[in-house]
Design an enzyme around this catalytic site. Sequence first.
Site, PDB file in Angstrom:
ATOM      1  N   GLY A  74      -3.597 -16.169  17.927  1.00 29.86           N
ATOM      2  CA  GLY A  74      -4.127 -15.099  17.095  1.00 29.86           C
ATOM      3  C   GLY A  74      -4.342 -13.788  17.812  1.00 29.86           C
ATOM      4  O   GLY A  74      -4.170 -12.714  17.230  1.00 29.86           O
ATOM      5  N   HIS A 141       3.785  -0.521  -0.390  1.00 29.23           N
ATOM      6  CA  HIS A 141       5.065   0.153  -0.194  1.00 29.23           C
ATOM      7  C   HIS A 141       5.056   1.092   1.008  1.00 29.23           C
ATOM      8  O   HIS A 141       4.049   1.689   1.363  1.00 29.23           O
ATOM      9  CB  HIS A 141       5.435   0.938  -1.454  1.00 29.23           C
ATOM     10  CG  HIS A 141       4.476   2.051  -1.752  1.00 29.23           C
ATOM     11  ND1 HIS A 141       4.590   3.321  -1.230  1.00 29.23           N
ATOM     12  CD2 HIS A 141       3.346   2.080  -2.515  1.00 29.23           C
ATOM     13  CE1 HIS A 141       3.616   4.084  -1.651  1.00 29.23           C
ATOM     14  NE2 HIS A 141       2.831   3.350  -2.438  1.00 29.23           N
ATOM     15  N   ILE A 171     -10.551 -10.430   8.620  1.00 31.22           N
ATOM     16  CA  ILE A 171     -10.482 -11.031   7.292  1.00 31.22           C
ATOM     17  C   ILE A 171     -11.099 -10.098   6.246  1.00 31.22           C
ATOM     18  O   ILE A 171     -12.140  -9.482   6.470  1.00 31.22           O
ATOM     19  CB  ILE A 171     -11.180 -12.414   7.308  1.00 31.22           C
ATOM     20  CG1 ILE A 171     -10.945 -13.154   5.993  1.00 31.22           C
ATOM     21  CG2 ILE A 171     -12.665 -12.293   7.632  1.00 31.22           C
ATOM     22  CD1 ILE A 171     -11.393 -14.610   6.051  1.00 31.22           C
TER      23      ILE A 171
END
Length: 216
Positions: A74, A141, A171
């Site tokens: 991680g 986008h 998170i």
Amino acid sequence: MDKLNELAIIGAGGFGRQLAAVVADINKCTLKWDFIGFIDDHATGNTIEGYPIVGSTQWLFRQTNKPYVVCAIGDPAARKKITEQCYLHGVPFATVIHPSVVMSDYVDVGEGTMIMPGTVITTNVRIGKHCLINSGCRIGHDTTIEDYCSCMPATAIAGDVTISEGCYLGINSCIINGVTVGAWSIIGAGAAVVDDIPSGVVAVGVPAKPIKTVLC
């Protein structure tokens, strides 16, 4: 039937074991990988799921016919260090994307990147090498996520965003349209980034503000 490519996961911790489940789901849809087990410098034996830990990174480097690998660590800096060693020893990398991921034909994903279940990626998005996109992320986008970034579960990234190399997004963090997060910065869990964040800082809160520097 053609022989499947062998795959090993570097890191037998919790995320690595989750990634093994992703590989299993990929194979249920289209048989693609011969998963041989984990590479880990600090563990031996088998995982709780029964997957073997086949050796250390030094064992991997000694192999004549090296398996494809993906580095399920991680921490972005640790992941970069390990993958750079792998490149020096000619280790090939896999890209692992869960079948449930929704993304357009206009998404570019670099080698070694891992994209977990339930993630949605829209259009004209570039994700670099050896990134970790955890479960349930949303990527808008025209966004660029550079090499070695980690997005923890439910990270929401709006359009026209740049996430520079080595960033760690906690998170449920949220990045609004048009901002840039500087290289190797850490965004805290639940933070809302509404302005550019400089490189090498920890930023927390709503709106997110830098509270300390980190080593880049």
